[in-house]
Structure formats: structure tokens, C-alpha cells
Write an enzyme that holds these catalytic residues in place. Sequence first.
Site, PDB file in Angstrom:
ATOM      1  N   SER A 294      63.972  30.864  45.200  1.00 48.79           N
ATOM      2  CA  SER A 294      62.715  30.534  45.876  1.00 48.79           C
ATOM      3  C   SER A 294      61.673  31.622  45.696  1.00 48.79           C
ATOM      4  O   SER A 294      60.503  31.406  45.967  1.00 48.79           O
ATOM      5  CB  SER A 294      62.960  30.403  47.382  1.00 48.79           C
ATOM      6  OG  SER A 294      63.922  29.441  47.645  1.00 48.79           O
TER       7      SER A 294
ATOM      8  N   HIS B 177      62.596  25.562  40.071  1.00 43.60           N
ATOM      9  CA  HIS B 177      62.579  25.613  41.535  1.00 43.60           C
ATOM     10  C   HIS B 177      62.393  24.208  42.108  1.00 43.60           C
ATOM     11  O   HIS B 177      61.292  23.651  42.073  1.00 43.60           O
ATOM     12  CB  HIS B 177      61.445  26.562  41.971  1.00 43.60           C
ATOM     13  CG  HIS B 177      61.372  26.775  43.443  1.00 43.60           C
ATOM     14  ND1 HIS B 177      60.220  27.118  44.095  1.00 43.60           N
ATOM     15  CD2 HIS B 177      62.324  26.691  44.412  1.00 43.60           C
ATOM     16  CE1 HIS B 177      60.451  27.243  45.382  1.00 43.60           C
ATOM     17  NE2 HIS B 177      61.718  26.983  45.599  1.00 43.60           N
TER      18      HIS B 177
ATOM     19  N   GLU C  69      58.911  23.372  40.489  1.00 42.49           N
ATOM     20  CA  GLU C  69      58.037  24.483  40.083  1.00 42.49           C
ATOM     21  C   GLU C  69      58.778  25.192  38.931  1.00 42.49           C
ATOM     22  O   GLU C  69      59.822  25.798  39.151  1.00 42.49           O
ATOM     23  CB  GLU C  69      57.849  25.421  41.288  1.00 42.49           C
ATOM     24  CG  GLU C  69      56.716  26.398  41.184  1.00 42.49           C
ATOM     25  CD  GLU C  69      56.573  27.238  42.478  1.00 42.49           C
ATOM     26  OE1 GLU C  69      57.568  27.468  43.196  1.00 42.49           O
ATOM     27  OE2 GLU C  69      55.446  27.676  42.765  1.00 42.49           O
TER      28      GLU C  69
ATOM     29  N   ASN D  36      56.193  29.517  47.669  1.00 37.63           N
ATOM     30  CA  ASN D  36      56.601  30.344  48.811  1.00 37.63           C
ATOM     31  C   ASN D  36      55.669  31.514  49.088  1.00 37.63           C
ATOM     32  O   ASN D  36      55.694  32.078  50.183  1.00 37.63           O
ATOM     33  CB  ASN D  36      58.051  30.796  48.645  1.00 37.63           C
ATOM     34  CG  ASN D  36      58.970  29.645  48.991  1.00 37.63           C
ATOM     35  OD1 ASN D  36      58.777  28.983  50.015  1.00 37.63           O
ATOM     36  ND2 ASN D  36      59.928  29.355  48.138  1.00 37.63           N
TER      37      ASN D  36
HETATM   38  P1  NAD Z   1      72.984  27.420  51.025  1.00 35.93           P
HETATM   39  O1  NAD Z   1      73.275  28.543  51.938  1.00 35.93           O
HETATM   40  O2  NAD Z   1      72.998  26.025  51.553  1.00 35.93           O
HETATM   41  O3  NAD Z   1      73.972  27.454  49.755  1.00 35.93           O
HETATM   42  C1  NAD Z   1      74.210  28.590  48.990  1.00 35.93           C
HETATM   43  C2  NAD Z   1      75.555  28.406  48.313  1.00 35.93           C
HETATM   44  O4  NAD Z   1      75.752  29.473  47.368  1.00 35.93           O
HETATM   45  C3  NAD Z   1      76.731  28.450  49.302  1.00 35.93           C
HETATM   46  O5  NAD Z   1      77.528  27.285  49.158  1.00 35.93           O
HETATM   47  C4  NAD Z   1      77.493  29.700  48.884  1.00 35.93           C
HETATM   48  O6  NAD Z   1      78.888  29.587  49.058  1.00 35.93           O
HETATM   49  C5  NAD Z   1      77.131  29.785  47.390  1.00 35.93           C
HETATM   50  N1  NAD Z   1      77.353  31.096  46.803  1.00 35.93           N
HETATM   51  C6  NAD Z   1      77.148  32.324  47.341  1.00 35.93           C
HETATM   52  N2  NAD Z   1      77.496  33.266  46.439  1.00 35.93           N
HETATM   53  C7  NAD Z   1      77.906  32.633  45.322  1.00 35.93           C
HETATM   54  C8  NAD Z   1      78.393  33.073  44.063  1.00 35.93           C
HETATM   55  N3  NAD Z   1      78.525  34.366  43.764  1.00 35.93           N
HETATM   56  N4  NAD Z   1      78.743  32.140  43.148  1.00 35.93           N
HETATM   57  C9  NAD Z   1      78.622  30.835  43.426  1.00 35.93           C
HETATM   58  N5  NAD Z   1      78.175  30.358  44.605  1.00 35.93           N
HETATM   59  C10 NAD Z   1      77.827  31.248  45.543  1.00 35.93           C
HETATM   60  O7  NAD Z   1      71.565  27.780  50.387  1.00 35.93           O
HETATM   61  P2  NAD Z   1      70.514  26.787  49.681  1.00 35.93           P
HETATM   62  O8  NAD Z   1      69.492  26.384  50.685  1.00 35.93           O
HETATM   63  O9  NAD Z   1      71.261  25.741  48.903  1.00 35.93           O
HETATM   64  O10 NAD Z   1      69.782  27.801  48.686  1.00 35.93           O
HETATM   65  C11 NAD Z   1      70.318  28.102  47.407  1.00 35.93           C
HETATM   66  C12 NAD Z   1      69.203  28.630  46.513  1.00 35.93           C
HETATM   67  O11 NAD Z   1      68.152  27.660  46.435  1.00 35.93           O
HETATM   68  C13 NAD Z   1      68.558  29.926  47.040  1.00 35.93           C
HETATM   69  O12 NAD Z   1      68.199  30.723  45.942  1.00 35.93           O
HETATM   70  C14 NAD Z   1      67.322  29.399  47.749  1.00 35.93           C
HETATM   71  O13 NAD Z   1      66.299  30.353  47.855  1.00 35.93           O
HETATM   72  C15 NAD Z   1      66.935  28.264  46.824  1.00 35.93           C
HETATM   73  N6  NAD Z   1      66.081  27.234  47.413  1.00 35.93           N
HETATM   74  C16 NAD Z   1      66.288  26.828  48.701  1.00 35.93           C
HETATM   75  C17 NAD Z   1      65.473  25.842  49.244  1.00 35.93           C
HETATM   76  C18 NAD Z   1      65.689  25.366  50.648  1.00 35.93           C
HETATM   77  O14 NAD Z   1      64.814  24.669  51.192  1.00 35.93           O
HETATM   78  N7  NAD Z   1      66.792  25.678  51.270  1.00 35.93           N
HETATM   79  C19 NAD Z   1      64.454  25.272  48.479  1.00 35.93           C
HETATM   80  C20 NAD Z   1      64.283  25.689  47.155  1.00 35.93           C
HETATM   81  C21 NAD Z   1      65.110  26.685  46.629  1.00 35.93           C
END
Ligand code: NAD
Length: 284
Positions: free
Chosen positions: A120, A141, A153, A191
Site C-alpha cells: 500500500s 496495488h 494502481e 494512500n
Molecule cells: P492481512 O493481515 O489480512 O494478511 C497478510 C497475510 O500475510 C497474512 O495471512 C500473513 O500470515 C501473511 N504473511 C505474513 N508474513 C508472510 C510471509 N513471510 N510469507 C507469506 N505470507 C506472509 O493483510 P492484508 O490486508 O491482506 O494486506 C496485505 C498487503 O496488501 C499489505 O501489503 C497491505 O498494505 C496491502 N493492501 C491492503 C489493503 C487493505 O485494504 N487491507 C488494500 C491494498 C493493499
Amino acid sequence: MATNKTIAVIGAGQMGRGIAQVFAQAGFTVHLNDAFPKAIEAAPGLIGKLLDRAVEKGRMDASTAEETKKRIVPTPSLAELGQPQLIIEAATENPDLKIELFKKIDGQVAPGGIIASNTSSISITKLGAVVSDATRFVGMHFFNPVPVMTLVEVVRGLDTSDETVNETVALAKEVGKTPLVVNDHPGFVSNRVLMPMINEAVFTLQDGVADAETIDGIMKMGMNHPMGPLALADLIGVDTCLFIMEVLHRDLGEDRYRPCPLLRKMVDAGRLGRKVKKGFFSYE
Ligand code: NAD
């Protein structure tokens, strides 16, 4: 890109599952990996529930839903990803964690394939610098919930090639999304603009200007936003919001991006938002 229609998604949280679902719906076989076995085990059931709901509501036919489910392959080991042409990383928003992960992912992509991060806010240039070919590294993104939100994005790092950007744009379109290309800078466009607003809403709550319902009510009715900023923080993940503010604060180096202490306190308390059923609001 020679699309053999197989990709890998690393991280089976809310974003990784959504990305896996949209690629599978578009006919791709998706290897879905996570560092935590429980997350991989839970993913097919959680995605399946959404697909079944789409069938119930008449938005998808039952056979498409079943085919989509079959295309998602839980893959506990990175070594079993099978050298796909595209790997999308969607693990926790932590720069050190992602850097370690990209060092491991580097050897798992097909020669000439693309490695994309769904980060993000973290610098695509910095993440791309740890893989052997930064010209084939890009930001992809997606927005939450991925099956619903149309925007992707596409983030061009300093060394990302035009060819990589063009192929990523084409891939986003192939899975039914609308890509918009931006240059790498902390928080990109989305963001950089959104998170300070959410952070300010948390400061407003902390300062006792109004309660959470009132803050969100004002932003919904007064600004015509579909969701209030605190409910949106709960949807995104309060921890993810904090990680993004930390990146903006550190990388842009200005006090105005300081994470609100209450945001940090919420994370310390484990009130991470919808994914744990409690954040600024309760989802029990
Ligand atoms: P989340 O907490 O729901 O999921 C993250 C996952 O990553 C978890 O299942 C965790 O076990 C896994 N993980 C952690 N370390 C790891 C590793 N070394 N290898 C493999 N898996 C691993 O978080 P999310 O909301 O799905 O966010 C994930 C990414 O997407 C982040 O970079 C976040 O910034 C980005 N993102 C989030 C959103 C949102 O609205 N939540 C929107 C766009 C982008």
C-alpha cells in the site's frame, strides 16, 4: 508476457485471497502461499463462501463458481510454486518482512517473469532492488474488497521497464480491472491522500471532538463518502493503516504524517478492525 495462465499469490490474508479469486475467475490457475499454514488452510473455504454467495445472488453461475474454486491451489512451500510468469506478493505491510520475502521469491519466478507487490505504501524501488532483475518488478496495488473494487494502481519503480508496466496494465485489464499508472513515491497516490485523512479522523476521535459514529456520519453525509474514515480503517485493517502512516512519516520525513497515538494504541490492544471483529466499531 507468455501467459501460461498460472500465477502465484504470496500472502493469503484478505487481499491475497481477493487477488487469487479475481485471477481464478478470469481463468488463471493460482498457487496461493502464506507463511502461516492456518491462513492457507482457511483460504479456500473463505473464498468459496464468497463465490457461493455470488451464485445465490444470481451474479455468477454455479459451474463458474466451482471451476474458480478448483483453480485455487493452496501451496504451503515457496519451492512448489512451479516457476510462474507472475508472482504477486500480498503479505503483511512491513518493509523488512517483504524484503526478506522477495529475496526468497526471486528464485521462484520463471526467467523473464514479473514480480509484483501489492504493497500500500512501501517503495517499489526499494523492494525491486533486492530481486535480480528490477526491470521486471512492479507495484500492482489492488483495492479492498478486491472482487468488487475495479481500480489497480500500477506503480512504476525507478528501474521498472516500460514493457513490465505495459504487461501489468494488460494483466489488470485481463482480470476485469481498470489500471492507472503512477510513479513510485511513499503511499503512491491512493494512500498519500487517503491515509492522512484516516489518521486525522483518529486524532479527531482522540481529541474528543466527537464519537466514532458522529465522525463517520459527518464524513458520509457531509462529504458524500460511501464509508466513514473510521469504518474504512476497520475494513483496511487498523494495523495496515498504522504501517502505512509509519512509512509516510519516515519516508516523507514530515511531522504532518505522524501516526496518531490512538492508532498505535488500537493496534497494541489487538483492535485491528473487521478481520478480528473489533476495531473502531464492533462486528460481532
Ligand atoms: P492481512 O493481515 O489480512 O494478511 C497478510 C497475510 O500475510 C497474512 O495471512 C500473513 O500470515 C501473511 N504473511 C505474513 N508474513 C508472510 C510471509 N513471510 N510469507 C507469506 N505470507 C506472509 O493483510 P492484508 O490486508 O491482506 O494486506 C496485505 C498487503 O496488501 C499489505 O501489503 C497491505 O498494505 C496491502 N493492501 C491492503 C489493503 C487493505 O485494504 N487491507 C488494500 C491494498 C493493499
